[in-house]
Design an enzyme around this catalytic site. Structure first.
Site, mmCIF file in Angstrom:
data_model
loop_
_atom_site.group_PDB
_atom_site.id
_atom_site.type_symbol
_atom_site.label_atom_id
_atom_site.label_comp_id
_atom_site.label_asym_id
_atom_site.label_seq_id
_atom_site.Cartn_x
_atom_site.Cartn_y
_atom_site.Cartn_z
ATOM 1 N N ASP A 191 0.862 -1.185 0.000
ATOM 2 C CA ASP A 191 0.000 0.000 0.000
ATOM 3 C C ASP A 191 0.891 1.226 0.000
ATOM 4 O OD1 ASP A 191 -2.937 -0.619 0.243
ATOM 5 O OD2 ASP A 191 -2.165 -1.905 1.846
ATOM 6 N N HIS A 193 -0.113 -0.837 -4.790
ATOM 7 C CA HIS A 193 -1.396 -0.120 -4.853
ATOM 8 C C HIS A 193 -1.075 1.339 -4.561
ATOM 9 C CE1 HIS A 193 -5.573 0.586 -2.748
ATOM 10 N NE2 HIS A 193 -5.443 1.274 -3.865
ATOM 11 N N GLY A 249 -6.473 4.226 2.850
ATOM 12 C CA GLY A 249 -5.707 5.018 3.818
ATOM 13 C C GLY A 249 -5.189 4.232 5.004
ATOM 14 N N ASP A 304 -10.444 -5.529 -1.497
ATOM 15 C CA ASP A 304 -9.443 -5.126 -0.504
ATOM 16 C C ASP A 304 -10.108 -4.245 0.530
ATOM 17 O OD1 ASP A 304 -7.281 -4.073 0.898
ATOM 18 O OD2 ASP A 304 -6.403 -3.052 -0.833
ATOM 19 N N GLY A 327 -5.182 -7.942 5.254
ATOM 20 C CA GLY A 327 -4.133 -7.426 6.122
ATOM 21 C C GLY A 327 -4.348 -7.899 7.541
HETATM 22 C C1 DX5 Z 1 -6.488 0.594 2.569
HETATM 23 C C2 DX5 Z 1 -5.662 -0.638 2.438
HETATM 24 C C3 DX5 Z 1 -6.212 -1.767 3.304
HETATM 25 C C4 DX5 Z 1 -5.225 -2.881 3.570
HETATM 26 C C5 DX5 Z 1 -5.889 -4.162 3.974
HETATM 27 O O1 DX5 Z 1 -5.889 1.645 1.889
HETATM 28 O O2 DX5 Z 1 -5.556 -1.025 1.079
HETATM 29 O O3 DX5 Z 1 -7.397 -2.198 2.759
HETATM 30 O O4 DX5 Z 1 -4.336 -3.119 2.582
HETATM 31 O O5 DX5 Z 1 -6.025 -4.048 5.288
HETATM 32 P P1 DX5 Z 1 -7.162 -4.721 6.150
HETATM 33 O O6 DX5 Z 1 -7.277 -6.144 5.690
HETATM 34 O O7 DX5 Z 1 -6.633 -4.581 7.526
HETATM 35 O O8 DX5 Z 1 -8.399 -3.940 5.885
#
Ligand code: DX5
Length: 243
Positions: free
Chosen positions: A51, A82, A158, A191, A213
């Site tokens: 990220d 990303h 974020g 995601d 995550g």
């Molecule tokens: C937001 C991120 C999150 C992350 C995943 O910008 O892209 O979505 O990677 O994290 P969790 O699984 O903790 O939502």
């Protein structure tokens, strides 16, 4: 040039693709990123998501290309970046050179989105388009020939650890229908808040690739987490996934 950007379609093979599980290292201990990449690979992850946040498009600030390049030596599975950044165009070569085989961009951050989608392929990576919750699916419908992965975010970008927005499931289903109608071989990734209680809903709506995550750190091991999410996605998925 445009002919070079077009990829063949594999609509027949698409239904046989197993659900892909993509850990995000956003919630890792940043002092041991390389070790966590290695652990995710050993646990069966399909690729790893970085990220990339600029403190501007989103309030958080994370990984530069040098950090990713340093971790590239720790494992062999693919990396995806990303990019949650304003004006990411200038950064694209740096993230591809750092070893990202897939680069995801947000259309609202781009001056000429259609051009940038082609540019990522020209650099030798796959093109991903990420849609924030309020960004309409219609923004990508005339660019499907230039897209390899469509990411429907199920949280606002974020931060990790946010609650899954089940209200995005109709958008996932609409994206599934759009991809299927197009005949292009495009992964449909989700995601945000993906975990044992939410992965089935996203899979049933039509997603085939799942970024996770926070949830992976809550299982007894990464291997159990990845296996559980994959099995649940397989069981709930609309299409006859191969496992
Ligand atoms: C937001 C991120 C999150 C992350 C995943 O910008 O892209 O979505 O990677 O994290 P969790 O699984 O903790 O939502």
């Amino acid at each position: 040039m445009d002919e070079m950007l077009d990829r063949p379609t594999h609509a027949g093979a698409r239904g046989q693709r197993p659900p892909l599980i993509v850990p995000s290292v956003l919630t890792a201990d940043f002092a041991r990123l390389g070790a966590d990449c290695e652990a995710f690979e050993a646990a069966g992850a399909d690729r790893i998501q970085w990220d990339v946040m600029d403190g501007n498009f989103v309030p958080n600030l994370t990984f530069g290309p040098d950090v990713i390049a340093a971790c590239r030596r720790s494992c062999a599975i693919p990396f995806e970046a990303h990019l949650q950044c304003v004006r990411p165009e200038e950064l694209l070569p740096r993230y591809v050179e750092a070893g990202c085989e897939l680069v995801l961009v947000h259309p609202e951050t781009l001056r000429q989105p259609h051009h940038t989608y082609g540019r990522i392929r020209e650099l030798g990576a796959r093109t991903g388009v990420a849609l924030s919750p309020a960004t309409p699916l219609q923004l990508v419908e005339h660019a499907l020939d230039r897209i390899d992965v469509l990411l429907v975010l199920t949280v606002n970008p974020g931060f990790g650890g946010q609650a899954y927005l089940a209200s995005m499931e109709p958008k996932i289903a609409a994206a599934r229908a759009l991809i299927d109608r197009s005949g292009y071989d495009i992964e449909l990734e989700v995601d945000g808040g993906i975990g044992p209680d939410t992965v089935a809903g996203a899979a049933a709506a039509g997603a085939d690739t799942f970024v996770a995550g926070t949830a992976l750190w809550r299982y007894p091991s990464f291997a159990q987490g990845i296996a559980d999410l994959r099995a649940q996605a397989h069981a709930a998925g609309r299409r006859p996934h191969a496992l």
